[in-house]
Design an enzyme around this catalytic site. Structure first.
Site, short mmCIF file in Angstrom:
data_model
loop_
_atom_site.label_atom_id
_atom_site.label_comp_id
_atom_site.label_asym_id
_atom_site.label_seq_id
_atom_site.Cartn_x
_atom_site.Cartn_y
_atom_site.Cartn_z
CB SER A 104 -8.87 29.11 -22.51
OG SER A 104 -7.91 28.32 -23.16
CG ASP A 141 -7.91 21.71 -18.55
OD1 ASP A 141 -6.82 21.94 -19.14
OD2 ASP A 141 -8.90 22.46 -18.66
CG HIS A 165 -6.43 25.31 -19.97
ND1 HIS A 165 -7.58 24.60 -20.25
CD2 HIS A 165 -6.35 26.28 -20.89
CE1 HIS A 165 -8.18 25.15 -21.30
NE2 HIS A 165 -7.46 26.16 -21.71
#
Ligand code: NAG
Ligand code: NAG
Length: 363
Positions: free
Chosen positions: A40, A327, A330
């Site tokens: 991700s 977040d 990340h």
């Protein structure tokens, strides 16, 4: 008040826009193609159509990205977006899941997938994902298309050896595997040293496969400081702050082996150049010196329900450039720019080993 917030957002958008311009000023594309593997941290939309909890194609993700929410797990660009700009590409490398057409494929593809790991079971509890092994299978599809476009396999091999490849994988083998004993048995099977060794051995096989598919210029990104991620800190007793050093210690065992793996692959695989990017080194300096003011909180609102990702349609912090983390897991665009810039042009001999990405491109 609403006006003030809007103005502020506009100013930040403009600053981000100008930063974009500055980075793309050198428009000479240094390599013909760039292929991206990972999780991700560098996914740009491959998970959008999967049955997965690891998705980010909703606001406020992409608030500082020209196209809005795309499936990138950050407010703006990922580190590989910035690397593409630094390599002189005038566009971002598109996601494999939605990429068609020869002109696009010849420039490279992004296979990265949120939740993916070196190990196949990693991230299973989040749902479907393209594991590292699946990403390699997807790359095989791409290269057979390239061989078709260029006429034969020799022409394809000549082309592919000029491309840059980056691999950003391993974080989930900790965050969504080893550190979650309720779902995964690895922490009962292996101690941290053994686990780091097993991961490195499997990645070594995968990278040898990638070499077999024609890759010659490959940058491996080390796993970042997972013990500093706000969502990890929230999960465990706060015995030591600001970061959980026992997690960072486990991750460092892997990074040390990854750097040694680079030397081993360069010895074993004729004509290849593998490099190691020291993400923990680049991000462990004083965040305040780098212009950040908040290193221990997320910019967007997160919850247990969203598993550390942003709560949909919430208003994030107004000044994203002050935050290390976007977040719970990340980094912000600004942090990604920091990592990508030093991966491309090392500031210290520790940043990239034995070369930086800029030098790799020039080989
Ligand atoms: C990463 O860089 C730091 C210094 O910034 C250094 O102490 C450390 O040894 C490096 N790690 C690896 C695995 O190269
Ligand atoms: C983050 O650090 C600041 C300053 O040290 C502190 O006031 C704040 O409570 C911390 N936030 C969290 C979530 O720990």
């Amino acid at each position: 008040m609403a006006f003030e917030v809007k103005t502020c957002v506009m100013v930040i958008t403009m600053v981000t826009f100008m930063a974009n311009l500055l980075l793309v000023v050198d428009a000479n594309q240094q390599v013909p193609c760039y292929f991206i593997f990972g999780d991700s941290l560098v996914d740009n939309g491959n998970n959008n159509l999967l049955q997965s909890a690891a998705k980010s194609n909703y606001p406020p993700y992409g608030i500082d990205f020209p196209e809005g929410p795309t499936g990138r797990f950050t407010n703006g660009r990922t580190a590989v977006d910035v690397i593409a700009q630094l390599l002189g590409f005038e566009f971002f490398i598109p996601p494999f899941a939605t990429t068609r057409g020869k002109d696009v494929i010849l420039n490279g593809v992004n296979y990265a997938s949120g939740g993916a790991g070196i190990r196949d079971e990693t991230g299973q509890m989040l749902g479907d994902r393209f594991t590292m092994n699946r990403q390699l299978q997807n790359h095989q599809i791409t290269i057979s298309q390239i061989a078709f476009i260029l006429g034969n396999e020799v022409a394809a091999a000549n082309y592919l050896r000029k491309c840059i490849y980056t691999v950003t994988i391993g974080s989930n083998d900790y965050i969504n595997n080893y550190l979650v004993p309720q779902f995964y048995s690895t922490s009962r099977q292996y101690n941290p040293e053994q686990y780091a060794t097993v991961l490195t051995q499997q990645l070594s096989q995968q990278l040898r496969t990638l070499y077999g598919y024609g890759a010659r210029k490959v940058a491996l990104f080390g796993v970042g400081l997972a013990g500093c991620a706000p969502a990890e800190i929230a999960r465990f007793p706060k015995t030591e702050l600001p970061c959980l050093n026992w997690i960072n210690g486990d991750v460092q065992l892997f990074n040390t082996r990854l750097k040694l793996l680079v030397d081993e692959l360069n010895r074993d695989l004729i004509g290849s150049k593998f490099i190691y990017i020291n993400v923990t080194g680049i991000t462990s300096g004083n965040p305040y010196a780098a212009g950040f003011t908040v290193a221990n909180e997320t910019c967007c609102a997160t919850s247990m329900l969203t598993k550390g990702r942003c709560n949909p349609n919430t208003v994030p912090c107004p000044d994203r450039s002050k935050y290390v983390f976007w977040d719970g897991f990340h980094p912000t665009d600004k942090t990604n720019v920091l990592v990508a810039s030093r991966a491309y042009k090392a500031q210290t001999p520790f940043d990239a080993h034995p070369l930086d990405i800029g030098a790799l491109a020039r080989l």
